[in-house]
Design a protein around this motif. Sequence first.
Motif, PDB file in Angstrom:
ATOM      1  N   GLY A 163     -16.559   4.888   4.145  1.00  0.00           N
ATOM      2  CA  GLY A 163     -16.283   3.597   4.634  1.00  0.00           C
ATOM      3  C   GLY A 163     -14.843   3.244   4.972  1.00  0.00           C
ATOM      4  O   GLY A 163     -13.947   3.843   4.419  1.00  0.00           O
ATOM      5  N   PHE A 164     -14.516   2.112   5.634  1.00  0.00           N
ATOM      6  CA  PHE A 164     -13.333   1.510   5.940  1.00  0.00           C
ATOM      7  C   PHE A 164     -13.181   0.162   5.996  1.00  0.00           C
ATOM      8  O   PHE A 164     -14.229  -0.558   6.362  1.00  0.00           O
ATOM      9  CB  PHE A 164     -12.956   2.200   7.436  1.00  0.00           C
ATOM     10  N   ARG A 165     -12.133  -0.490   5.306  1.00  0.00           N
ATOM     11  CA  ARG A 165     -12.060  -1.900   5.234  1.00  0.00           C
ATOM     12  C   ARG A 165     -10.738  -2.287   5.664  1.00  0.00           C
ATOM     13  O   ARG A 165      -9.761  -1.860   5.265  1.00  0.00           O
ATOM     14  CB  ARG A 165     -12.374  -2.526   4.055  1.00  0.00           C
ATOM     15  N   PHE A 166     -10.564  -3.233   6.686  1.00  0.00           N
ATOM     16  CA  PHE A 166      -9.218  -3.879   7.092  1.00  0.00           C
ATOM     17  C   PHE A 166      -9.420  -5.415   6.783  1.00  0.00           C
ATOM     18  O   PHE A 166     -10.170  -5.966   7.120  1.00  0.00           O
ATOM     19  CB  PHE A 166      -8.923  -3.657   8.645  1.00  0.00           C
ATOM     20  N   THR A 167      -8.240  -5.682   6.288  1.00  0.00           N
ATOM     21  CA  THR A 167      -8.052  -7.460   6.104  1.00  0.00           C
ATOM     22  C   THR A 167      -6.644  -7.631   6.464  1.00  0.00           C
ATOM     23  O   THR A 167      -5.789  -7.161   6.156  1.00  0.00           O
ATOM     24  CB  THR A 167      -8.187  -7.629   4.520  1.00  0.00           C
ATOM     25  N   SER A 168      -6.595  -8.899   7.319  1.00  0.00           N
ATOM     26  CA  SER A 168      -5.489  -9.481   7.701  1.00  0.00           C
ATOM     27  C   SER A 168      -5.656 -10.753   7.314  1.00  0.00           C
ATOM     28  O   SER A 168      -6.279 -11.703   7.707  1.00  0.00           O
ATOM     29  CB  SER A 168      -5.360  -9.334   9.041  1.00  0.00           C
ATOM     30  N   GLY A 175       2.219  -0.785   2.818  1.00  0.00           N
ATOM     31  CA  GLY A 175       2.441   0.531   1.942  1.00  0.00           C
ATOM     32  C   GLY A 175       3.151   0.068   0.548  1.00  0.00           C
ATOM     33  O   GLY A 175       3.278   0.939  -0.184  1.00  0.00           O
ATOM     34  N   ASP A 176       3.414  -0.969   0.499  1.00  0.00           N
ATOM     35  CA  ASP A 176       4.394  -1.486  -0.734  1.00  0.00           C
ATOM     36  C   ASP A 176       3.076  -1.274  -1.946  1.00  0.00           C
ATOM     37  O   ASP A 176       3.741  -1.174  -3.192  1.00  0.00           O
ATOM     38  CB  ASP A 176       4.625  -2.968  -0.721  1.00  0.00           C
ATOM     39  N   ASN A 177       1.792  -1.623  -1.836  1.00  0.00           N
ATOM     40  CA  ASN A 177       1.168  -1.613  -2.837  1.00  0.00           C
ATOM     41  C   ASN A 177      -0.060  -0.531  -2.360  1.00  0.00           C
ATOM     42  O   ASN A 177      -0.737  -0.966  -1.275  1.00  0.00           O
ATOM     43  CB  ASN A 177       0.435  -3.136  -3.069  1.00  0.00           C
ATOM     44  N   THR A 178      -0.278   0.346  -3.365  1.00  0.00           N
ATOM     45  CA  THR A 178      -1.286   1.423  -2.950  1.00  0.00           C
ATOM     46  C   THR A 178      -2.152   1.877  -4.375  1.00  0.00           C
ATOM     47  O   THR A 178      -1.488   1.537  -5.447  1.00  0.00           O
ATOM     48  CB  THR A 178      -0.592   2.812  -2.342  1.00  0.00           C
ATOM     49  N   SER A 233     -11.395   6.692  -3.484  1.00  0.00           N
ATOM     50  CA  SER A 233     -10.891   5.622  -2.699  1.00  0.00           C
ATOM     51  C   SER A 233      -9.314   5.360  -2.525  1.00  0.00           C
ATOM     52  O   SER A 233      -8.738   6.159  -3.652  1.00  0.00           O
ATOM     53  CB  SER A 233     -11.508   4.093  -3.131  1.00  0.00           C
ATOM     54  N   TYR A 234      -8.956   5.207  -1.384  1.00  0.00           N
ATOM     55  CA  TYR A 234      -7.642   4.827  -1.085  1.00  0.00           C
ATOM     56  C   TYR A 234      -7.340   3.506  -0.580  1.00  0.00           C
ATOM     57  O   TYR A 234      -8.046   3.215   0.457  1.00  0.00           O
ATOM     58  CB  TYR A 234      -6.760   5.999  -0.208  1.00  0.00           C
ATOM     59  N   SER A 235      -6.485   2.819  -1.038  1.00  0.00           N
ATOM     60  CA  SER A 235      -6.312   1.500  -0.423  1.00  0.00           C
ATOM     61  C   SER A 235      -4.556   1.264  -0.261  1.00  0.00           C
ATOM     62  O   SER A 235      -3.868   1.736  -1.262  1.00  0.00           O
ATOM     63  CB  SER A 235      -6.719   0.223  -0.989  1.00  0.00           C
ATOM     64  N   SER A 268      -4.221  -5.454   4.716  1.00  0.00           N
ATOM     65  CA  SER A 268      -4.492  -4.463   3.842  1.00  0.00           C
ATOM     66  C   SER A 268      -5.576  -3.420   4.452  1.00  0.00           C
ATOM     67  O   SER A 268      -6.500  -4.027   5.034  1.00  0.00           O
ATOM     68  CB  SER A 268      -5.084  -4.848   2.355  1.00  0.00           C
ATOM     69  N   PHE A 269      -5.803  -2.269   4.074  1.00  0.00           N
ATOM     70  CA  PHE A 269      -6.904  -1.148   4.280  1.00  0.00           C
ATOM     71  C   PHE A 269      -7.291  -0.344   3.331  1.00  0.00           C
ATOM     72  O   PHE A 269      -6.597  -0.143   2.340  1.00  0.00           O
ATOM     73  CB  PHE A 269      -6.594  -0.493   5.657  1.00  0.00           C
ATOM     74  N   SER A 270      -8.524  -0.090   3.443  1.00  0.00           N
ATOM     75  CA  SER A 270      -9.029   0.746   2.272  1.00  0.00           C
ATOM     76  C   SER A 270      -9.966   1.938   2.963  1.00  0.00           C
ATOM     77  O   SER A 270     -10.648   1.708   4.126  1.00  0.00           O
ATOM     78  CB  SER A 270      -9.761   0.229   1.341  1.00  0.00           C
ATOM     79  N   LEU A 271      -9.785   2.917   2.318  1.00  0.00           N
ATOM     80  CA  LEU A 271     -10.785   4.150   2.825  1.00  0.00           C
ATOM     81  C   LEU A 271     -11.594   4.677   1.653  1.00  0.00           C
ATOM     82  O   LEU A 271     -11.140   4.721   0.503  1.00  0.00           O
ATOM     83  CB  LEU A 271      -9.982   5.382   3.428  1.00  0.00           C
TER      84      LEU A 271
END
Length: 174
Positions: free
Chosen positions: A26-31, A67-70, A60-62, A38-41
Motif C-alpha cells: 500500500g501507499f499513503r500520502f498526507t499533506s 526526509g527530515d523524519n524517516t 514499511s518505510y515512511s 508525509s508518505f509511507s510505503l
Amino acid sequence: MIAIFGLLTSVAMAQTTSGTIALGGGFRFTSNDPGTSSFSLSGSGGYFLKDNLMVGLDLSYSSANDGDNTSLGLGPFIRYYKFIADDKFAFTVDGGFVFSSDKDVDPVTGTEVSSSTFGLGVAPGFAYFFSPKWSLDFTLPGISYISYEGGGSTISIGASTFSPSLGFRYFISK
C-alpha cells in the motif's frame, strides 16, 4: 447454473485456503499545513497455515517533512478472514508486532537523532475480492501499544482518529 455458481464460489474461497501465498502492499500520502507532508510505503508477504488464517511479515518505510523524519519497520503479523454473503467480501482482524528504526532531524539544532520503537497492535478491516487473484484491503486503526527507546510508551485506540489504510493483495494458490 448451479455448476457455474459452485465453481465461482470455490474460486473465491480458494484464495484463502491452506498453502496459498499472498503478497500485498500500500501507499499513503498526507499533506497537512503548507510545507508539511508525509508518505509511507508498505509491503507484506503471507502464507495461509490453514483456511482463512494467514501469517506473514510486514515491511514499511515512511518519510515526513522532506526526509527530515524517516522510519523503517519490520515485523510478523497474523490475519484472520471471516467471509460473509457471496464469498467476495470478508471481515478481517490483523494482529502483529513491529520493530522500527527511526531518524529525526531536530528542527532547532539541525542534528540527527536516531531511535527505535517496538509496537504491537490489533486492527479490524475488510477485504473485497474483486477477481480470483486480487483483493482490495481496507484497514481501520485498532488498538496499539508502542514502546520508545530510552523510555516512554503510548497506547492508542483507533476510535479516536479516522486514518484508514488502503492496499491490494495478490494471491498465489498452490
